[in-house]
Design a protein around this motif. Structure first.
Motif, PDB file in Angstrom:
ATOM      1  N   TYR A  83      44.212  43.557  41.585  1.00  0.00           N
ATOM      2  CA  TYR A  83      43.593  43.191  42.854  1.00  0.00           C
ATOM      3  C   TYR A  83      42.107  42.934  42.640  1.00  0.00           C
ATOM      4  O   TYR A  83      41.427  43.685  41.934  1.00  0.00           O
ATOM      5  CB  TYR A  83      43.782  44.318  43.867  1.00  0.00           C
ATOM      6  N   THR A  84      41.588  41.871  43.216  1.00  0.00           N
ATOM      7  CA  THR A  84      40.166  41.557  43.066  1.00  0.00           C
ATOM      8  C   THR A  84      39.541  41.222  44.409  1.00  0.00           C
ATOM      9  O   THR A  84      40.197  40.700  45.308  1.00  0.00           O
ATOM     10  CB  THR A  84      39.939  40.358  42.121  1.00  0.00           C
ATOM     11  N   SER A  85      38.265  41.537  44.527  1.00  0.00           N
ATOM     12  CA  SER A  85      37.457  41.154  45.665  1.00  0.00           C
ATOM     13  C   SER A  85      36.355  40.231  45.172  1.00  0.00           C
ATOM     14  O   SER A  85      36.150  40.069  43.950  1.00  0.00           O
ATOM     15  CB  SER A  85      36.834  42.394  46.332  1.00  0.00           C
ATOM     16  N   ASN A  86      35.617  39.622  46.083  1.00  0.00           N
ATOM     17  CA  ASN A  86      34.507  38.761  45.695  1.00  0.00           C
ATOM     18  C   ASN A  86      33.527  39.527  44.815  1.00  0.00           C
ATOM     19  O   ASN A  86      33.114  40.636  45.136  1.00  0.00           O
ATOM     20  CB  ASN A  86      33.781  38.232  46.939  1.00  0.00           C
ATOM     21  N   GLY A  87      33.175  38.928  43.682  1.00  0.00           N
ATOM     22  CA  GLY A  87      32.220  39.555  42.782  1.00  0.00           C
ATOM     23  C   GLY A  87      32.836  40.457  41.737  1.00  0.00           C
ATOM     24  O   GLY A  87      32.148  40.936  40.839  1.00  0.00           O
ATOM     25  N   ASP A  88      34.156  40.716  41.843  1.00  0.00           N
ATOM     26  CA  ASP A  88      34.797  41.627  40.891  1.00  0.00           C
ATOM     27  C   ASP A  88      34.806  41.074  39.476  1.00  0.00           C
ATOM     28  O   ASP A  88      34.890  41.832  38.513  1.00  0.00           O
ATOM     29  CB  ASP A  88      36.240  41.911  41.307  1.00  0.00           C
ATOM     30  N   CYS A  89      34.802  39.759  39.327  1.00  0.00           N
ATOM     31  CA  CYS A  89      34.983  39.167  38.009  1.00  0.00           C
ATOM     32  C   CYS A  89      33.659  38.808  37.342  1.00  0.00           C
ATOM     33  O   CYS A  89      33.614  37.982  36.431  1.00  0.00           O
ATOM     34  CB  CYS A  89      35.883  37.928  38.099  1.00  0.00           C
ATOM     35  N   CYS A 136      39.780  41.362  35.193  1.00  0.00           N
ATOM     36  CA  CYS A 136      39.691  39.899  35.259  1.00  0.00           C
ATOM     37  C   CYS A 136      39.911  39.254  33.897  1.00  0.00           C
ATOM     38  O   CYS A 136      39.624  38.081  33.699  1.00  0.00           O
ATOM     39  CB  CYS A 136      38.347  39.484  35.837  1.00  0.00           C
TER      40      CYS A 136
END
Length: 243
Positions: free
Chosen positions: A90-96, A103
């Motif tokens: 699961y990712t949110s904005n800025g996680d990568c 990521c």
């Protein structure tokens, strides 16, 4: 008097969901792509390499009784610790940004994991602790990931070194319906593509001359035209209801 070869018969697991796991047995005469694993369990070859460790290199391990019962140890070469569980993708904005592990991973991290799995001392990124030697070097290493591009010298060198230790590398061809991903396109590995229950290449599987063998991957109807006409509903497998 006579001699008759003795063999195991009807060896099946006690999994209550085994009856719907068509990917292990083939439930009809039209199951052209199913390898009928149950016939392998019946043979005298069962246990020829007792306890041969198998290493799974992917995003990580989730808790499940079928996995926990056979779990030995692991290492996270992205975060650099002994916690090989999988927090999820699961990712949110800025996680990568930066080195965020969920990521993806650097080739150096992947190769470090491959070498450690085979019982070799891995090279790790600066600032990371070097894990203790793997006390159960794997005879079979399963690489369930891939990336675009040609096989690199880094992968080639690691694969050659691991094979010299007597280990076999089994690598996913990839799921982009295109060219075989790396490291499945490297020499010296067993590259595996997917077919559905009818023996036809799945809608998503990569393909090409580097593929060594194909086996069932499941092809739900929603995955394109092949799934719509030759689909099989997919494979029942382990799951995790967490985020």
């Amino acid at each position: 008097e006579y001699n008759e070869m003795e063999r195991r018969l009807d060896v099946v697991p006690n999994d209550p969901a085994y009856s719907v796991q068509w990917g292990l047995q083939g439930l009809s005469s039209s199951s052209l792509g199913v390898p009928r694993v149950s016939t392998a369990w019946d043979t005298k070859a069962q246990g020829r390499v007792p306890g041969a460790p198998v290493a799974i290199l992917d995003t990580g391990k989730t808790s499940h009784p079928d996995l926990d019962a056979k779990w030995l140890s692991g290492w996270d070469f992205v975060d650099g610790d002994a916690d090989a569980t999988d927090p999820g993708d699961y990712t949110s904005n800025g996680d990568c940004a930066g080195m965020a592990g969920k990521c993806g991973a650097l080739v150096s991290d992947i190769v470090a994991g491959m070498r450690w799995a085979a019982g070799l001392v891995p090279g790790v990124r600066a600032g990371q602790p070097t894990p203790a030697p793997n006390g159960s070097p794997a005879r079979i290493i399963n690489l369930s990931f891939g990336g675009t591009g040609d096989c690199t010298h880094t992968y080639r060198d690691a694969i050659n070194e691991i094979r010299s230790r007597g280990a076999v590398l089994v690598v996913a061809a990839g799921n982009e319906a295109g060219a075989v991903a790396r490291p499945a396109n490297c020499p010296g590995v067993i590259a595996v593509a997917d077919v559905n229950e009818s023996g036809i290449k799945t809608s998503y599987s990569n393909f090409g001359p580097q593929v060594t063998i194909s086996t069932v991957g499941g092809d739900p109807a929603e995955l394109g035209i092949c799934g719509a006409y030759f689909g099989d509903g997919g494979l029942l497998t382990t799951g995790n209801s967490g985020r």
